[in-house]
Design a protein around this motif. Structure first.
Motif, mmCIF file in Angstrom:
data_model
loop_
_atom_site.group_PDB
_atom_site.id
_atom_site.type_symbol
_atom_site.label_atom_id
_atom_site.label_comp_id
_atom_site.label_asym_id
_atom_site.label_seq_id
_atom_site.Cartn_x
_atom_site.Cartn_y
_atom_site.Cartn_z
ATOM 1 N N ASN A 50 66.649 5.326 -19.121
ATOM 2 C CA ASN A 50 68.470 5.419 -19.089
ATOM 3 C C ASN A 50 69.240 4.214 -18.067
ATOM 4 O OD1 ASN A 50 68.168 8.424 -18.741
ATOM 5 N ND2 ASN A 50 66.460 8.763 -17.005
ATOM 6 N N ARG A 51 68.202 2.955 -17.717
ATOM 7 C CA ARG A 51 69.533 1.623 -17.663
ATOM 8 C C ARG A 51 67.993 0.510 -17.878
ATOM 9 N NH1 ARG A 51 72.734 4.567 -17.852
ATOM 10 N NH2 ARG A 51 74.152 4.900 -16.375
ATOM 11 N N ILE A 52 68.454 -0.127 -18.054
ATOM 12 C CA ILE A 52 67.936 -1.872 -18.769
ATOM 13 C C ILE A 52 68.327 -3.256 -18.005
ATOM 14 C CG2 ILE A 52 67.116 -3.029 -20.126
ATOM 15 C CD1 ILE A 52 67.095 -0.882 -22.347
ATOM 16 N N ILE A 53 67.836 -2.906 -17.177
ATOM 17 C CA ILE A 53 68.686 -4.451 -17.043
ATOM 18 C C ILE A 53 66.806 -5.964 -16.609
ATOM 19 C CG2 ILE A 53 69.554 -3.755 -14.972
ATOM 20 C CD1 ILE A 53 68.357 -4.312 -12.899
ATOM 21 N N ASN A 54 68.221 -7.212 -16.696
ATOM 22 C CA ASN A 54 66.909 -8.034 -16.534
ATOM 23 C C ASN A 54 67.165 -8.963 -15.975
ATOM 24 O OD1 ASN A 54 68.785 -8.747 -18.457
ATOM 25 N ND2 ASN A 54 67.945 -11.127 -18.960
ATOM 26 N N HIS A 55 66.396 -10.025 -15.123
ATOM 27 C CA HIS A 55 66.445 -11.167 -14.541
ATOM 28 C C HIS A 55 67.249 -12.803 -14.921
ATOM 29 C CE1 HIS A 55 65.519 -14.333 -12.154
ATOM 30 N NE2 HIS A 55 64.398 -13.468 -11.332
ATOM 31 N N PRO A 56 68.563 -12.214 -13.959
ATOM 32 C CA PRO A 56 69.404 -13.171 -14.828
ATOM 33 C C PRO A 56 68.841 -14.542 -14.778
ATOM 34 C CG PRO A 56 69.920 -13.487 -12.437
ATOM 35 C CD PRO A 56 68.345 -12.936 -12.288
ATOM 36 N N LYS A 57 67.809 -15.147 -14.482
ATOM 37 C CA LYS A 57 67.137 -16.578 -14.971
ATOM 38 C C LYS A 57 66.207 -15.863 -15.646
ATOM 39 C CE LYS A 57 69.220 -19.146 -11.203
ATOM 40 N NZ LYS A 57 69.884 -19.932 -10.021
ATOM 41 N N GLN A 58 65.621 -15.689 -15.927
ATOM 42 C CA GLN A 58 63.678 -15.639 -16.433
ATOM 43 C C GLN A 58 64.435 -14.026 -17.408
ATOM 44 O OE1 GLN A 58 60.933 -14.975 -13.325
ATOM 45 N NE2 GLN A 58 61.735 -17.236 -11.893
ATOM 46 N N MET A 59 65.090 -14.468 -18.186
ATOM 47 C CA MET A 59 65.949 -13.887 -19.014
ATOM 48 C C MET A 59 64.518 -12.453 -19.116
ATOM 49 S SD MET A 59 68.624 -14.178 -19.056
ATOM 50 C CE MET A 59 69.165 -13.571 -20.945
ATOM 51 N N GLU A 60 63.407 -12.678 -19.312
ATOM 52 C CA GLU A 60 62.313 -12.138 -19.869
ATOM 53 C C GLU A 60 61.645 -11.677 -19.156
ATOM 54 O OE1 GLU A 60 59.176 -15.132 -22.169
ATOM 55 O OE2 GLU A 60 60.202 -15.247 -23.358
ATOM 56 N N THR A 61 62.018 -11.546 -18.174
ATOM 57 C CA THR A 61 61.638 -10.315 -17.060
ATOM 58 C C THR A 61 62.587 -9.021 -17.075
ATOM 59 O OG1 THR A 61 60.384 -11.577 -15.399
ATOM 60 C CG2 THR A 61 61.206 -9.779 -14.124
ATOM 61 N N ILE A 62 62.256 -7.750 -17.209
ATOM 62 C CA ILE A 62 63.311 -6.732 -17.946
ATOM 63 C C ILE A 62 62.642 -5.411 -16.908
ATOM 64 C CG2 ILE A 62 63.883 -5.350 -19.377
ATOM 65 C CD1 ILE A 62 63.481 -7.813 -21.955
ATOM 66 N N TYR A 63 63.584 -4.976 -16.754
ATOM 67 C CA TYR A 63 63.297 -3.712 -15.563
ATOM 68 C C TYR A 63 63.719 -2.393 -16.512
ATOM 69 C CZ TYR A 63 61.361 -6.865 -11.352
ATOM 70 O OH TYR A 63 61.491 -7.999 -11.053
ATOM 71 N N LEU A 64 63.451 -1.305 -16.804
ATOM 72 C CA LEU A 64 63.917 -0.399 -17.228
ATOM 73 C C LEU A 64 63.142 1.055 -15.847
ATOM 74 C CD1 LEU A 64 61.220 0.395 -20.881
ATOM 75 C CD2 LEU A 64 63.479 -1.344 -20.169
ATOM 76 N N ALA A 65 64.915 1.899 -15.756
ATOM 77 C CA ALA A 65 64.516 2.885 -15.242
ATOM 78 C C ALA A 65 64.861 4.099 -16.235
ATOM 79 C CB ALA A 65 65.968 2.826 -14.408
ATOM 80 N N THR A 66 63.310 5.017 -15.939
ATOM 81 C CA THR A 66 63.058 5.784 -17.048
ATOM 82 C C THR A 66 63.362 7.467 -15.586
ATOM 83 O OG1 THR A 66 60.551 5.956 -16.406
ATOM 84 C CG2 THR A 66 61.029 4.400 -17.472
ATOM 85 N N GLN A 67 62.786 8.454 -16.981
ATOM 86 C CA GLN A 67 63.541 9.751 -16.660
ATOM 87 C C GLN A 67 61.966 10.227 -16.409
ATOM 88 O OE1 GLN A 67 65.958 11.427 -16.465
ATOM 89 N NE2 GLN A 67 65.938 13.143 -16.357
ATOM 90 N N HIS A 68 60.766 9.279 -16.972
ATOM 91 C CA HIS A 68 59.935 10.758 -16.145
ATOM 92 C C HIS A 68 58.178 9.492 -15.307
ATOM 93 C CE1 HIS A 68 61.112 13.989 -17.168
ATOM 94 N NE2 HIS A 68 61.145 13.923 -18.578
ATOM 95 N N GLN A 69 58.600 8.273 -15.832
ATOM 96 C CA GLN A 69 58.083 6.931 -15.365
ATOM 97 C C GLN A 69 58.165 6.095 -14.353
ATOM 98 O OE1 GLN A 69 54.985 6.828 -17.023
ATOM 99 N NE2 GLN A 69 55.438 9.035 -18.137
ATOM 100 N N GLY A 70 59.283 6.362 -13.554
ATOM 101 C CA GLY A 70 59.867 5.977 -12.756
ATOM 102 C C GLY A 70 60.419 4.274 -13.468
ATOM 103 N N VAL A 71 60.343 3.546 -12.700
ATOM 104 C CA VAL A 71 60.286 1.974 -13.278
ATOM 105 C C VAL A 71 59.201 1.358 -13.721
ATOM 106 C CG1 VAL A 71 61.720 -0.586 -12.720
ATOM 107 C CG2 VAL A 71 62.260 1.990 -11.399
ATOM 108 N N LEU A 72 59.914 0.932 -14.862
ATOM 109 C CA LEU A 72 58.330 -0.031 -15.321
ATOM 110 C C LEU A 72 59.123 -1.749 -15.450
ATOM 111 C CD1 LEU A 72 57.916 2.385 -18.788
ATOM 112 C CD2 LEU A 72 57.201 2.388 -16.347
ATOM 113 N N LYS A 73 58.616 -2.355 -15.599
ATOM 114 C CA LYS A 73 58.449 -3.804 -15.854
ATOM 115 C C LYS A 73 58.020 -4.430 -16.648
ATOM 116 C CE LYS A 73 58.057 -7.980 -12.401
ATOM 117 N NZ LYS A 73 58.642 -8.540 -10.884
#
Length: 339
Positions: A37-60
């Protein structure tokens, strides 16, 4: 061309990952059968990414998507994510039904901020996320200047503002679009906030989200979706939009969501000037909706557009000229970042 190396996008049924190796793109789908549902990433550590999902909560991920881990909230459809620009360990997650959660340790633990749930009104609803018509948080934004200032937009119901980190909330912010599709602060200027919406198309604020206006000159009343601003010039911003359904012709579904018949465009606004419909090589009209628009913090004038048919288009001159990148993600539906 830009310095980009990797593109991530939610396709509706998977995560697409495209890596640029010299001149060639390699596209993979590392997370299948997962609705992003959404994708965001760390502003300085660009390879750190978070996903908002429909059934798996938040993935990192810490390694640009090579490996992923769960951080919690698995029982809740997470529809929106936002990061505190001054403290990237603090993230907010918006859920369905309307609810808000916070972590101060990068996702190791979450807790609910119950005040937002209590703002829900009986007439809020969303036909966009079956089954049912339950409303949800579809947009979250944290001020880069005053991180305790948070904006939350509903699908469909209201846009609200908190001045105390989500402990209390305003009523609907008059002038904002009640059908929130995207909601953002400018990345460095917290006076500016922007919204793409389904009722009037677009709204913006120049006082940190306290008051809102609907600038429609040159645009008209459109079905707005994604909004984003240039990283250096907050007065330069963009909107993906399509025509409103023609109810008198029994067209009840927005054309934006009709693949091959989207009747869509990308628009640019500069200061007080009217909206401009961008062309410069883009399809006119766009038969597939631009669900995602992405700017880069170190590339003023650059803009990426992810289309429903999986194409990604790029401009380096504020939208005057466009090129289609040599890849296809299969589909771009919800969430896209470029690192």
């Amino acid at each position: 061309m830009s310095k980009l190396k990797t593109i991530f996008a939610g396709t509706g049924t998977s995560l697409a990952r495209a890596v640029l190796n010299e001149q060639d793109w390699e596209v993979t789908h590392p997370l299948k059968n997962i609705k992003i549902n959404r994708i965001i990433n760390h502003p300085k550590q660009m390879e750190t990414i978070y996903l908002a999902t429909q059934h798996q909560g938040v993935l990192k991920t810490f390694d640009a998507g090579k490996t992923w881990q769960k951080t919690g909230l698995e029982a809740i459809p997470i529809k929106a994510l936002a990061m505190d620009p001054q403290d990237p360990q603090t993230l907010y997650a918006g859920g369905k039904p309307v609810s808000l959660y916070v972590t101060h340790d990068g996702g190791d633990s979450w807790k609910e901020l119950p005040a937002l749930r209590k703002t829900r009104r009986w007439w809020w609803f969303s036909p966009a996320d079956a089954p049912g018509i339950t409303p949800y948080v579809n947009g979250l934004a944290v001020s880069p200047d005053i991180p305790r200032v948070i904006l939350a937009g509903m699908e469909t119901g209201a846009v609200l503002r908190s001045a105390d980190g989500g402990l209390t909330w305003s009523k609907h912010l008059r002038g904002a679009d009640r059908d929130c599709h995207s909601l953002k602060f400018h990345p460095t200027d917290g006076d500016w906030a922007y919204e793409g919406g389904g009722v009037h198309g677009v709204s913006f604020s120049q006082d940190g989200g306290r008051t809102w206006r609907k600038p429609i000159e040159g645009l008209g009343k459109k079905y707005g979706w994604m909004v984003v601003a240039d990283p250096i010039r907050p007065e330069v911003w963009y909107l993906s939009a399509s025509e409103q359904p023609k109810l008198l012709k029994a067209e009840f579904a927005p054309p934006a969501h009709q693949d091959g018949k989207a009747r869509a465009h990308i628009y640019r606004k500069i200061g007080d000037a009217p909206w401009e419909q961008l062309s410069g090589g883009l399809p006119d009209p766009m038969d597939y909706f631009a669900y995602e628009l992405v700017t880069m913090p170190d590339e003023p004038g650059a803009l990426y557009a992810g289309l429903a048919n999986g194409e990604v288009w790029y401009t380096g001159d504020y939208g005057d000229h466009w090129e289609k990148l040599g890849l296809n993600l299969g589909r771009v539906h919800s969430g896209m970042i470029v690192i």
